[in-house]
Design a protein around this motif. Sequence first.
Motif, PDB file in Angstrom:
ATOM      1  N   ILE A  44       0.849  -1.189   0.000  1.00  0.00           N
ATOM      2  CA  ILE A  44       0.000   0.000   0.000  1.00  0.00           C
ATOM      3  C   ILE A  44       0.886   1.241   0.000  1.00  0.00           C
ATOM      4  N   LYS A  45       0.337   2.310  -0.561  1.00  0.00           N
ATOM      5  CA  LYS A  45       1.078   3.568  -0.654  1.00  0.00           C
ATOM      6  C   LYS A  45       1.070   4.279   0.692  1.00  0.00           C
ATOM      7  N   LEU A  46       2.231   4.696   1.147  1.00  0.00           N
ATOM      8  CA  LEU A  46       2.333   5.422   2.409  1.00  0.00           C
ATOM      9  C   LEU A  46       3.140   6.701   2.202  1.00  0.00           C
ATOM     10  N   ALA A  47       2.754   7.738   2.913  1.00  0.00           N
ATOM     11  CA  ALA A  47       3.509   8.992   2.869  1.00  0.00           C
ATOM     12  C   ALA A  47       4.583   8.966   3.958  1.00  0.00           C
ATOM     13  N   THR A  48       5.585   9.813   3.814  1.00  0.00           N
ATOM     14  CA  THR A  48       6.435  10.146   4.975  1.00  0.00           C
ATOM     15  C   THR A  48       6.280  11.655   5.145  1.00  0.00           C
ATOM     16  N   ARG A  49       5.527  12.024   6.153  1.00  0.00           N
ATOM     17  CA  ARG A  49       5.126  13.436   6.308  1.00  0.00           C
ATOM     18  C   ARG A  49       5.728  13.962   7.605  1.00  0.00           C
ATOM     19  N   SER A  50       6.589  14.946   7.477  1.00  0.00           N
ATOM     20  CA  SER A  50       7.201  15.548   8.658  1.00  0.00           C
ATOM     21  C   SER A  50       6.448  16.823   9.024  1.00  0.00           C
ATOM     22  N   LEU A  51       6.738  17.318  10.202  1.00  0.00           N
ATOM     23  CA  LEU A  51       6.108  18.564  10.646  1.00  0.00           C
ATOM     24  C   LEU A  51       7.210  19.536  11.054  1.00  0.00           C
ATOM     25  N   LEU A  52       7.095  20.764  10.573  1.00  0.00           N
ATOM     26  CA  LEU A  52       8.088  21.791  10.898  1.00  0.00           C
ATOM     27  C   LEU A  52       7.449  22.824  11.825  1.00  0.00           C
ATOM     28  N   LEU A  53       8.115  23.102  12.929  1.00  0.00           N
ATOM     29  CA  LEU A  53       7.618  24.087  13.899  1.00  0.00           C
ATOM     30  C   LEU A  53       8.607  25.253  13.934  1.00  0.00           C
ATOM     31  N   ILE A  54       8.095  26.436  13.660  1.00  0.00           N
ATOM     32  CA  ILE A  54       8.978  27.603  13.581  1.00  0.00           C
ATOM     33  C   ILE A  54       8.632  28.617  14.673  1.00  0.00           C
ATOM     34  N   SER A  55       9.627  28.957  15.488  1.00  0.00           N
ATOM     35  CA  SER A  55       9.453  30.071  16.430  1.00  0.00           C
ATOM     36  C   SER A  55      10.563  31.079  16.124  1.00  0.00           C
ATOM     37  N   GLU A 255       1.405  10.796   9.858  1.00  0.00           N
ATOM     38  CA  GLU A 255       2.710  10.764   9.192  1.00  0.00           C
ATOM     39  C   GLU A 255       2.668   9.948   7.902  1.00  0.00           C
ATOM     40  N   HIS A 256       1.895   8.864   7.895  1.00  0.00           N
ATOM     41  CA  HIS A 256       1.958   7.932   6.765  1.00  0.00           C
ATOM     42  C   HIS A 256       0.720   7.924   5.876  1.00  0.00           C
ATOM     43  N   ASP A 257      -0.346   8.625   6.243  1.00  0.00           N
ATOM     44  CA  ASP A 257      -1.548   8.553   5.416  1.00  0.00           C
ATOM     45  C   ASP A 257      -1.259   9.172   4.038  1.00  0.00           C
ATOM     46  N   PRO A 258      -1.507   8.413   2.957  1.00  0.00           N
ATOM     47  CA  PRO A 258      -1.145   8.935   1.633  1.00  0.00           C
ATOM     48  C   PRO A 258      -2.084  10.024   1.130  1.00  0.00           C
ATOM     49  N   PHE A 259      -3.260  10.162   1.742  1.00  0.00           N
ATOM     50  CA  PHE A 259      -4.275  11.093   1.226  1.00  0.00           C
ATOM     51  C   PHE A 259      -4.512  12.305   2.125  1.00  0.00           C
ATOM     52  N   ASN A 260      -4.391  12.135   3.429  1.00  0.00           N
ATOM     53  CA  ASN A 260      -4.743  13.211   4.362  1.00  0.00           C
ATOM     54  C   ASN A 260      -3.676  13.426   5.420  1.00  0.00           C
TER      55      ASN A 260
END
Length: 288
Positions: A44-55, A255-260
Amino acid sequence: MKIGKYNLHIVEGGYFGLDGGAMFGIIPRPLWEKTNPADEKNRIKLATRSLLLISDSRKILIDTGMGKDWNTKLSEIYNVDQETNSIEKSLKNLGFASTDITDVILTHLHFDHTGGSVIRENNKLIPAFTNAKYHIRKSNFDWACNPSTKDKGSFIKEKFYPLYEHGVVELIENENQFDDEIEFIVVNGHTYGQQLVKISDSSNTMLYSGDLFPTTSHIRLPYLMGYDIQPLETIKEKEKVLKKVLDENWKLFFEHDPFNALGTVKKTEKGFDINEKFKSFPPAQKAN
Ligand SMILES: [Zn+2]
């Protein structure tokens, strides 16, 4: 989206593929393939989605995806796809370079979460974010250095150990409060010492839910990954976290949902399920 002193940005890191059966444990394929269709190799297709926090003072990246250092054979097995999106491209689109990152928080050291932490230079893997401290849970680091026969395939030592050798790792033992907005929720069902990242202020809470809820499908309690080392613990941890998500109106970051990328949760007769889904941060709600 803004939470406290942080501006939040989604950093899409591309895609990869894992065996659908392994991602959903005992759930039969006719059920999981409705939401997560498999390819000819059952992946199945999986995303690798990171999150960036900027202060004003920090640029914090949460998890680093697969990274680029994959040989042809492994790249084919895991269907690594960073053609349209990679961490470098996504950071660049936001106006940043890898040298801008001051902190990297790793939820855990499975290769699809820490792969981009290192880059190859002169045939050696070295830290990819040269000005960053890497915040890693000590219990997960210890386990990753000596995993069990069951889960040793999920850890690739050269994708995290060079960080330690370069002295850029901050091992976290018992502390759960990172600063005013950032708190760790430690769970042990998927692997020992997975630290989920809760970002909150008085009006908003977002949980970077790592491999506790890798996709929206995994909100349902029996949808457990075959990779988990303590699946019954995972169920208890999911239930405990989901009650808070509902009671306190948190958003989940996938992190891994390919759509949302994000979603909210609802209670159902059978337990819990995804409610609203978002591809990017929803517009700020107007104060009443
Ligand atoms: Zn994992």
